[in-house]
Design a protein around this motif. Structure first.
Motif, mmCIF file in Angstrom:
data_model
loop_
_atom_site.group_PDB
_atom_site.id
_atom_site.type_symbol
_atom_site.label_atom_id
_atom_site.label_comp_id
_atom_site.label_asym_id
_atom_site.label_seq_id
_atom_site.Cartn_x
_atom_site.Cartn_y
_atom_site.Cartn_z
ATOM 1 N N TYR A 143 66.945 58.500 0.081
ATOM 2 C CA TYR A 143 66.180 59.071 1.190
ATOM 3 C C TYR A 143 66.966 60.232 1.789
ATOM 4 N N GLY A 144 67.311 61.192 0.920
ATOM 5 C CA GLY A 144 68.089 62.341 1.364
ATOM 6 C C GLY A 144 67.304 63.166 2.361
ATOM 7 N N ARG A 145 68.007 63.694 3.325
ATOM 8 C CA ARG A 145 67.371 64.448 4.399
ATOM 9 C C ARG A 145 66.959 65.832 3.910
ATOM 10 N N GLN A 146 67.770 66.406 3.034
ATOM 11 C CA GLN A 146 67.505 67.770 2.601
ATOM 12 C C GLN A 146 67.292 67.863 1.089
ATOM 13 N N ILE A 147 68.029 67.041 0.347
ATOM 14 C CA ILE A 147 67.943 67.103 -1.114
ATOM 15 C C ILE A 147 67.255 65.847 -1.622
ATOM 16 N N ASN A 148 66.273 66.038 -2.491
ATOM 17 C CA ASN A 148 65.675 64.885 -3.168
ATOM 18 C C ASN A 148 66.564 64.491 -4.329
ATOM 19 N N ALA A 169 62.401 67.192 0.907
ATOM 20 C CA ALA A 169 63.004 65.900 0.595
ATOM 21 C C ALA A 169 62.051 64.801 1.074
ATOM 22 N N GLU A 212 62.420 62.220 2.923
ATOM 23 C CA GLU A 212 62.458 61.910 4.356
ATOM 24 C C GLU A 212 61.673 62.960 5.144
ATOM 25 N N LEU A 213 61.911 64.210 4.809
ATOM 26 C CA LEU A 213 61.222 65.291 5.511
ATOM 27 C C LEU A 213 59.713 65.201 5.282
ATOM 28 N N LYS A 254 58.252 62.364 7.297
ATOM 29 C CA LYS A 254 58.177 62.682 8.728
ATOM 30 C C LYS A 254 57.077 63.706 8.997
ATOM 31 N N LYS A 314 70.281 75.152 1.267
ATOM 32 C CA LYS A 314 70.937 74.057 1.983
ATOM 33 C C LYS A 314 71.485 74.560 3.307
ATOM 34 N N ASP A 315 71.356 73.742 4.329
ATOM 35 C CA ASP A 315 71.849 74.157 5.645
ATOM 36 C C ASP A 315 72.257 72.913 6.415
ATOM 37 N N ASP A 316 72.953 73.127 7.509
ATOM 38 C CA ASP A 316 73.412 71.970 8.284
ATOM 39 C C ASP A 316 72.235 71.231 8.908
ATOM 40 N N VAL A 317 71.268 72.001 9.402
ATOM 41 C CA VAL A 317 70.082 71.365 9.988
ATOM 42 C C VAL A 317 68.868 71.724 9.140
ATOM 43 N N VAL A 318 68.078 70.697 8.822
ATOM 44 C CA VAL A 318 66.872 70.950 8.029
ATOM 45 C C VAL A 318 65.787 71.470 8.966
ATOM 46 N N GLU A 357 70.169 61.422 14.493
ATOM 47 C CA GLU A 357 70.860 60.226 13.992
ATOM 48 C C GLU A 357 72.272 60.250 14.550
ATOM 49 N N ASP A 358 72.688 59.158 15.121
ATOM 50 C CA ASP A 358 74.013 59.059 15.741
ATOM 51 C C ASP A 358 74.266 60.234 16.704
ATOM 52 N N ARG A 373 69.206 65.675 13.007
ATOM 53 C CA ARG A 373 69.177 65.489 11.561
ATOM 54 C C ARG A 373 68.233 66.511 10.925
ATOM 55 N N LEU A 374 67.124 66.693 11.541
ATOM 56 C CA LEU A 374 66.180 67.694 11.053
ATOM 57 C C LEU A 374 65.156 67.982 12.139
#
Lengths: 572, 338
Positions: A242-247, B20, B22-23, B26, B69-73, B122-123, B127-128
């Motif tokens: 369940y990667g946030r940015q990368i699948n 991704a 998760e994204l 959401k 790729k970045d720190d925040v999605v 998250e924590d 996260r995004l």
């Protein structure tokens, strides 16, 4: 205990070497504090770490310099070994702990070709390269030794042996418990030894209550193996599924995780990751708190109590084939071999070694003692049916091998039946009458699979391979047909009449045996493997005759297709 | 061709092909919340729309497949509803209703000047986030709701989100080298502005994407695509688009402009231009990048070229080994027969 090499050379030489080594080390801006311990050992500081440098032996050209990290428990760079060696006071080196730094891939460099001084600079350059790696480079290096790190974090016993039918899609696995290992077997895979017993006890027990799944990782970025200071937790697992940015996994696997509802509290997940030059497969036990009735993805995201890396080794035939660079195209091919004599024994053995898993062998003949020197299984099976002996031997290779012996002479009925369960036919029988008969039959049956006729001439010089595509012109009978449509002797034969006559050995009971050694068997088998590969890869699509000689393999100049052939030509 | 493999590896390392899981989850939940709750909340304020009237439009880098790729999605999904803007003159009110429709504890929802933002933490760390620009379709026109919740400046700004998507997709789709060059330029921006805290000082992605499309120079030889040369020439052409002018204090400054290709045709760099120093920093950084890339193109050694490129694109760009070392160890390599 460290093993240190000792220089045993004349004092003057040693002095010269030591001086030059010190000079070399001091020439590096990165190196601080060069300290000589003895003739062949230095202590150096590099990037605020201390290293023991063991010089290569001047006597042994194949030796290499070694580096050990001193008194540092925390450095978690790739290639810095995990285990520590402790040196006691009586050693000539500083007391403390040492961890080896692996600078060379095994047998990757010809050390004998390096001058002595260059071995030292090469070693230092490599060490600096390791210590200067950025995050991405470290990740790539960790990937190269992923399984080393993974299995270093898991218990040695039991080992989890993974058998996959394929490694690119999600799969359910069955779990079998053995004495010292546990097998995780693709639901679609059949292993022939699962029912084996030892002293009446079953060797493998299917544990239906254990759930295990294989998930291919399609994007390996940012997935590091567990290493010093980085034990895997549920976060690492969540990052994969369940990667946030990368699948990291594909949509099919993700959908499976969203629909599967685990029945047990612990499950086993096996991941497969394709790296640049290797595929790694690692398993973990995932312990959930409770929460029955939830989907697997829900449980992974919200209900993990603990994860435990499992000592994993992949064992399936696909994997073994990939490890030696086999073309895996034969993996799913079902092959019928007619004739288990000398040539048939070599061909069947090599087909299996080259990836074929399902083979049917037809032969009613028994192995005679006089023939064992050109029988691929040596002295095995004397007086026994040849097909049966091959079945026993081939099935021992691997539990996925499914060789079926038919201890009868191939007949018309069996041949026609075989077309429904075969992807390829190989005739390794010397009898022309039988081959002509089968050739006709296959033509009439409109055979749509590749057929190979392989035969040897007397004397051990010449052999031939005929690939027949029955959808097109050109067949085995063409070789026995002249331009007038009259049947003649095999036109492909290279031997003269006299040579053929002289190459026959009589057995004293009215029987004859062709004289030839194993060289012709080996080269004919090798040529057949290449031709099969080319046919499978569509490099060869038309019926083609090949001549195999000690000088090489070539497409025969014998005209194959005869217009007036009674089997495939105008006189049908 | 120099650095072909290194550029290919670099692109593989920085690219994000798709949402991704998760994204996507959401976004779908958010979309479902908007469709089910937004009409209801609007109806409480005498605005009648149906669930089926709501149109969600994919926007930004995920649409053009230029995400890196970045720190925040960061995900952009526009929400378009039919609305009479002459009756509902204050877009901040409608944005507030959209916020109310999606405001649940699992996400933090805030009103930004051009959008409503749903952030996920998250924590304690973000996260995004998913940005939801709100558009009103009024007759044949489309308007973007602009304005902070409590800001003085607000209004409906004429817009054409579909037209912008079409414009960029037409240029980028089917042109893989351009897509890669856009990603490289965005990565360069992220590297050079990593410590920025003020959004206005950073060149916006839409600006860089439009400039890259304008200035792109395709470079291919019989060895394949030459991304180094394409990047160097594209960035050089962008640099050449800067103009020198005097500001109100008489200082010579460098500026660049690029209008949106669709209504309202505003300058995408307008916010950066609020301070001359932002533009100058942008120009100077770009000049340095072009210098480094030009050096990379001109030097013979791939290792030296790699060092120059790494200065521009950051440490994810792997420098190839020195040629001499490489040749020497290649000559002495072997392998086990097993």
């Amino acid at each position: 205990m460290l093993s240190m090499p000792h220089l045993r050379i004349d004092v003057n030489t040693v002095l010269v070497e030591v001086m030059s080594t010190k000079d070399i080390l001091e020439s590096y801006d990165e190196i601080r504090d060069v300290r000589q311990i003895n003739d062949d050992v230095f202590f150096i500081s590099l990037f605020e770490k201390q290293f023991l440098l063991l010089l290569p032996s001047a006597e042994d050209p194949a030796s290499e310099a070694e580096v050990w990290l001193f008194n540092d428990e925390f450095l978690d760079y790739p290639h810095v070994m995990l285990r520590e060696c402790k040196l006691e006071k009586e050693q000539p080196f500083p007391e403390g702990t040492y961890r080896a730094v692996c600078l060379y891939e095994q047998e990757s460099v010809v050390h004998s070709l390096f001058p002595y001084e260059e071995k030292i600079t090469d070693c230092i350059d490599r060490l600096i390269e390791i210590l200067s790696m950025n995050q991405l480079q470290r990740e790539l290096e960790f990937h190269k030794e992923f399984m080393f790190y993974w299995n270093s974090q898991s218990a040695v016993i039991p080992k989890y042996h993974v058998y996959l039918q394929q490694d690119t899609a999600f799969a359910e696995l069955d779990v079998y418990f053995g004495k010292n290992s546990i097998r995780l077997v693709d639901h679609c895979l059949v292993l022939s030894d699962l029912a084996d017993r030892e002293k009446g006890d079953k060797l493998w027990t299917h544990h239906l209550e254990n759930e295990a799944y294989f998930i291919p990782v399609t994007d390996t970025r940012e997935i590091l193996p567990p290493h010093r200071g980085h034990k895997w937790t549920d976060k690492d697992l969540k990052n994969i599924v369940y990667g946030r940015q990368i699948n990291h996994i594909d949509d099919y696997s993700f959908e499976k995780l969203k629909t599967l509802i685990p029945k047990s509290q612990n499950i086993i997940l096996v991941f497969g990751m394709k790296m640049a030059q290797t595929m790694v497969t690692f398993a973990m036990k995932v312990k959930f708190r409770n929460g029955f009735g939830h989907t697997l993805i829900d449980k992974i995201l919200n209900d993990i109590q603990d994860i435990e890396p499992l000592n994993t080794e992949r064992k399936d035939y696909l994997w073994l084939c990939e490890q030696i660079g086999n073309d895996v195209g034969l993996n799913d091919k079902r092959i019928l071999i007619a004739g288990a004599g000398s040539l048939g024994s070599y061909v069947s053995l090599e087909l299996v070694k080259n990836g074929a898993k399902t083979i049917h062998i037809f032969d009613d003949d028994k192995l005679e003692e006089e023939n064992i020197l050109r029988w691929s299984c040596g002295g095995l099976g004397k007086g026994k049916n040849k097909a049966l002996t091959l079945q026993l031997v081939l099935n021992l290779f691997h539990p996925e091998i499914n060789t079926v012996a038919h201890c009868i002479k191939l007949d018309e009925k069996s041949l026609i039946e075989s077309l429904s369960y075969s992807d390829m036919l190989v005739f390794t029988i010397g009898n022309s009458d039988e081959q002509l008969r089968f050739n006709r039959l296959l033509k009439e049956a409109k055979c749509s699979i590749p057929v190979f006729f392989v035969w040897l001439e007397e004397g051990g010089m010449f052999s031939h391979i005929l690939y027949v595509n029955y959808q097109q012109k050109g067949c085995f009978e063409c070789l026995y047909t002249n331009y007038d449509g009259v049947l003649v002797n095999n036109r492909a034969s290279k031997n003269t009449e006299e040579k053929a006559r002289n190459s026959i050995i009589r057995n004293g009971c009215g029987g004859t045996r062709a004289a030839y050694g194993t060289a012709i068997l080996l080269r004919t088998t090798a040529a057949l493997l290449d031709i099969i590969r080319d046919v499978e890869n569509h490099v060869i699509s038309q019926s083609t005759l090949f001549d195999v000689t000690p000088q090489g393999i070539e497409i025969s100049n014998t005209n194959l297709h005869m217009e007036r052939c009674c089997c495939c030509g105008s006189q049908r | 061709m120099k650095l072909k493999k290194q550029f290919a590896d670099f692109y593989k390392e920085i690219r994000i092909d798709d949402e991704a899981h998760e994204l996507k989850d959401k976004r779908e939940i958010l979309q479902s919340d908007i469709e089910s709750k937004f009409p209801e909340i609007l109806s409480q304020h005498d605005i009648s729309i149906n669930k089926t009237d709501i149109r969600m439009i994919d926007q930004g880098s995920y649409k053009y497949k230029t995400t890196i790729k970045d720190d925040v999605v960061d995900r952009d999904v526009a929400v378009m509803i039919p609305l009479d803007t002459s009756l509902n003159t204050d877009p901040r009110r409608i944005k507030g209703y959209l916020r109310d429709a999606i405001n649940i504890p699992s996400r933090k929802v805030s009103i930004k000047e051009p959008c409503v933002r749903a952030s996920y933490f998250e924590d304690g760390a973000e996260r995004l986030h998913i940005d939801l620009p709100l558009y009103a379709r009024d007759g044949s026109s489309v308007f973007l709701a602009r304005g902070h919740e409590k800001g003085d400046k607000h209004g409906w700004e004429i817009a054409d989100p579909d037209g912008l998507n079409d414009y960029l997709c037409e240029r980028i789709n089917g042109n893989d080298q351009l897509r890669r060059v856009i990603c490289y330029i965005k990565k360069w921006r992220n590297e050079k502005y990593a410590s920025s805290t003020n959004d206005h000082e950073v060149p916006p992605s839409i600006g860089l994407t439009l400039l890259a499309c304008d200035c792109f120079s395709q470079q291919t030889s019989n060895e394949g695509d030459d991304d180094l040369l394409a990047l160097q020439k594209t960035m050089k052409a962008i640099q050449d688009r800067f103009v020198c002018e005097y500001d109100k204090d008489g200082n010579l400054v460098h500026t660049i402009s690029r209008s949106l290709p669709v209504v309202p045709y505003t300058d995408v760099f307008a916010k950066m231009k609020k301070s001359n120093s932002h533009m100058d920093v942008f120009y100077n950084l770009l000049t340095k990048a072009v210098e480094s890339l030009t050096n990379a193109v001109n030097v013979e050694s791939a290792h030296d070229a790699g060092i120059y490129v790494q200065n521009v694109l950051g440490s994810s760009f792997i420098i190839p080994p020195k040629d001499a070392v490489n040749a020497s160890s290649q000559n002495r390599r072997e392998h086990s027969f097993g």
